[in-house]
Design an enzyme around this catalytic site. Structure first.
Site, mmCIF file in Angstrom:
data_model
loop_
_atom_site.group_PDB
_atom_site.id
_atom_site.type_symbol
_atom_site.label_atom_id
_atom_site.label_comp_id
_atom_site.label_asym_id
_atom_site.label_seq_id
_atom_site.Cartn_x
_atom_site.Cartn_y
_atom_site.Cartn_z
ATOM 1 N N GLU A 175 -3.607 10.030 7.121
ATOM 2 C CA GLU A 175 -4.277 10.681 5.997
ATOM 3 C C GLU A 175 -5.334 11.636 6.513
ATOM 4 O O GLU A 175 -5.889 11.420 7.594
ATOM 5 C CB GLU A 175 -5.009 9.608 5.161
ATOM 6 N N HIS A 188 -17.108 -3.365 5.920
ATOM 7 C CA HIS A 188 -16.143 -3.145 4.844
ATOM 8 C C HIS A 188 -16.288 -4.150 3.717
ATOM 9 O O HIS A 188 -15.363 -4.388 2.953
ATOM 10 C CB HIS A 188 -14.707 -3.141 5.380
ATOM 11 N N LYS A 200 0.804 -1.230 0.000
ATOM 12 C CA LYS A 200 0.000 0.000 0.000
ATOM 13 C C LYS A 200 0.833 1.276 0.000
ATOM 14 O O LYS A 200 0.484 2.237 -0.683
ATOM 15 C CB LYS A 200 -0.960 0.016 1.198
ATOM 16 N N ARG A 239 -7.312 -7.653 -10.066
ATOM 17 C CA ARG A 239 -8.070 -8.867 -10.372
ATOM 18 C C ARG A 239 -9.403 -8.478 -11.000
ATOM 19 O O ARG A 239 -9.773 -7.297 -11.002
ATOM 20 C CB ARG A 239 -8.354 -9.634 -9.077
HETATM 21 C C1 MV4 Z 1 -10.849 6.418 4.263
HETATM 22 C C2 MV4 Z 1 -12.074 6.946 4.713
HETATM 23 C C3 MV4 Z 1 -12.124 8.302 4.948
HETATM 24 N N1 MV4 Z 1 -11.027 9.085 4.753
HETATM 25 N N2 MV4 Z 1 -9.779 7.237 4.074
HETATM 26 C C4 MV4 Z 1 -12.061 1.816 4.625
HETATM 27 C C5 MV4 Z 1 -11.321 0.602 4.149
HETATM 28 C C6 MV4 Z 1 -10.084 1.111 3.540
HETATM 29 N N3 MV4 Z 1 -9.633 0.316 2.442
HETATM 30 C C7 MV4 Z 1 -10.330 2.527 3.231
HETATM 31 N N4 MV4 Z 1 -11.442 2.938 4.028
HETATM 32 C C8 MV4 Z 1 -11.723 4.255 4.235
HETATM 33 N N5 MV4 Z 1 -10.688 5.107 4.023
HETATM 34 C C9 MV4 Z 1 -9.889 8.537 4.331
HETATM 35 N N6 MV4 Z 1 -8.820 9.321 4.163
HETATM 36 C C10 MV4 Z 1 -13.153 6.079 4.885
HETATM 37 C C11 MV4 Z 1 -12.983 4.730 4.641
HETATM 38 C C12 MV4 Z 1 -14.153 3.903 4.822
HETATM 39 C C13 MV4 Z 1 -14.746 3.231 3.747
HETATM 40 C C14 MV4 Z 1 -14.228 3.313 2.444
HETATM 41 C C15 MV4 Z 1 -14.820 2.646 1.403
HETATM 42 C C16 MV4 Z 1 -15.944 1.885 1.633
HETATM 43 C C17 MV4 Z 1 -16.476 1.770 2.887
HETATM 44 C C18 MV4 Z 1 -15.892 2.439 3.961
HETATM 45 C C19 MV4 Z 1 -16.454 2.342 5.235
HETATM 46 C C20 MV4 Z 1 -15.868 3.006 6.279
HETATM 47 C C21 MV4 Z 1 -14.712 3.774 6.076
#
Ligand code: MV4
Length: 504
Positions: A205, A240, A121, A297
């Site tokens: 972030e 998630h 990542k 993928r």
């Molecule tokens: C975030 C975010 C808000 N701000 N990054 C959740 C899993 C991970 N792969 C990235 N995620 C998030 N990153 C920043 N800077 C909110 C989430 C997040 C989220 C993102 C996509 C789909 C569902 C989610 C549910 C909660 C939080």
């Protein structure tokens, strides 16, 4: 690549609906297919659909679907010249892609170095920053010391999000709204990441409030051509994990779509991508977008893209793996209508989506115009505890979003399943909710809007009676060819009632 070198036999190194999805396209292309199965999967539908099938070991994935040596042995014994990994299992394992190449097998997926570049990542973040792909303000690399990290958080501005470098699934993620909570949150994120991934590195972030998850499908050939096939909106998730997806997103303007599509193509080009891939973005209320990660993928939700573009993504993957150039440019691609996907999982939405695997007593999927069902389990089969509890994906297409949603409501109400709880009532809830129907939702939809009490408590009971009645009648008919039809299909004297429909 000459014809004699081109792919003729595909080993499908997966199970369930995605194995069937891949086999179907192989058949259309005139290719021979080889399935693999673990012991409890020996009678599974993907096994019967393939031209040949090989046992690869016991239920535990680590000893079957994840066993590279056994899979490569099956490839050799069956004379396969290509491997399609599906999603999950070995699909994003660069060592497996390498091992395929070493065995002279075409891996129907991206080059190992692209998988590696995007799998790390923090390395991916650095690469994307260099390629000019927008990122949320933050530390590109992992930060070790709490003092340095807290300093960075001040610069970024609160609220901030601490994320695990080894990342995924929200594990090791902490929102911090005030500087005084930073140190404690970072220590917790580090120990959670260490436990989950064996790697405690974290980065910081800017926290994006109420974001939407919008991802772009990209397709690249080995001749330097990369296109995007527009976006999928995947904001409706629980724990998630996606449950409902659609294409296109209802919030993007044509200008924003083009801007994000170009960023996705740049992301793919920066890592030397070939084959199908997905670039995930977070999008805020002002339509600012930020790179999240790239999935190297074919994805579960790919059918909504197929529905709006008319392109068979698996066929494209195979053509590209064969060395053929894409037969079109970006300008040739257009969006036709709208598509929605509901994932039907063996889970109880009233019990916090607790998995509910077991025998599938009744499975009668909807059909009709504008409906596609990709199922991996059949009536009489079983949702096994060893693997992902997804039963099927229900996809509808309509001329516009409202049409696709109405078709989805119709299809959900037609779906008969018994033997387990499913996410169908949750999907019905979403399909009639103002927030979903108006397009005003974020990744917090379930937390903000889902009320399990609003589910119809009788659904499971009605389904079970309907199922038992249908099974009993089928049995009666199989015993006596002159059997009279039952007065009502219900075995308990109650009149038949179909699944209740949630329509405004
Ligand atoms: C975030 C975010 C808000 N701000 N990054 C959740 C899993 C991970 N792969 C990235 N995620 C998030 N990153 C920043 N800077 C909110 C989430 C997040 C989220 C993102 C996509 C789909 C569902 C989610 C549910 C909660 C939080």
């Amino acid at each position: 690549m000459t014809d004699s070198r081109s792919i003729q036999t595909v080993l499908v190194a997966n199970r369930g609906e995605i194995a069937m999805r891949v086999i179907r396209t192989c058949q259309e292309l005139g290719l021979r297919t080889v399935a693999v199965y673990s012991t409890p999967d020996r009678l599974a539908p993907h096994v019967r659909l393939a031209d040949e099938a090989y046992a690869i070991g016991p239920a535990a994935a680590s000893e079957s679907y994840l066993d590279m040596e056994v899979l490569l042995d099956v490839a050799a014994r069956s004379g396969a010249d290509a491997v399609h990994p599906g999603y999950g299992f070995l699909s994003e394992n660069a060592d497996f892609a390498d091992a395929c190449a070493d065995a002279d097998l075409a891996f129907i997926g991206p080059p190992p170095r692209a998988i590696r570049a995007m799998g790390d990542k923090t390395a991916a973040r650095t690469l994307m920053q260099e390629a000019g792909v927008p990122m949320a303000p933050g530390t590109p690399n992992a930060v070790e010391h709490v003092e340095t990290a807290a300093q960075k958080a001040e610069e970024i501005g609160y609220p901030v999000l601490i994320k695990a470098a080894a990342g995924g699934g929200g594990k090791g993620m902490r929102i911090v709204r005030d500087p005084e909570n930073f140190a404690r949150a970072m220590e917790m994120a580090q120990s959670e990441a260490k436990n989950a991934f064996g790697d405690g590195r974290v980065f910081v972030e800017k926290y994006i409030d109420q974001p939407r998850h919008i991802e772009f499908q990209i397709l690249a050939d080995a001749h330097g051509n990369t296109v995007h096939l527009f976006e999928r909106e995947c904001s409706i998730q629980r724990r998630h994990q996606k449950v409902i997806e659609e294409a296109p997103s209802s919030i993007l303007t044509p200008e924003k779509r083009e801007e994000m599509g170009q960023a996705a193509v740049a992301a793919a080009e920066a890592c030397g991508y070939v084959n199908a891939g997905t670039v995930e973005f977070l999008v805020d209320a002002d339509l600012n977008f930020y790179f999240m990660e790239m999935n190297t993928r074919l994805q579960v939700e790919h059918p909504v893209t197929e529905a709006i573009t008319g392109i068979d993504l698996v066929a494209e993957q195979i053509r590209v793996a064969n060395g053929e150039p894409l037969g079109y440019t970006q300008d040739d691609l257009t969006i036709d209508g709208h598509s929605v996907e509901c994932r039907v999982y063996a889970e109880n939405p009233a019990e916090n989506f607790l998995p509910d695997p077991g025998p599938l007593l009744r499975h009668a999927a909807p059909s009709g115009v504008g409906v596609r069902v990709d199922a991996g389990v059949e009536e009489g089969g079983e949702v096994l505890i060893h693997y992902d509890p997804m039963i099927s994906k229900l996809i509808t297409w309509g001329s516009d979003r409202d049409h696709a949603i109405r078709r989805m409501q119709r299809a959900l109400s037609e779906y008969e399943i018994a033997g387990m709880h499913t996410t169908i009532p949750f999907c019905q809830f979403a399909m009639q909710h103002d927030a979903f129907c108006s397009g005003q939702f974020s990744t917090h939809f379930v937390d903000e809007h889902f009320d399990p009490a609003a589910l119809h408590p009788s659904d499971a009971t009605f389904d079970l009676y309907a199922a038992l009645a249908a099974v009993a009648e089928a049995h009666t008919r199989s015993q006596k060819t002159d059997a009279k039809p039952m007065a009502t299909p219900s075995s308990n004297g109650r009149p038949w009632r179909r699944r209740r429909r949630h329509v405004q």
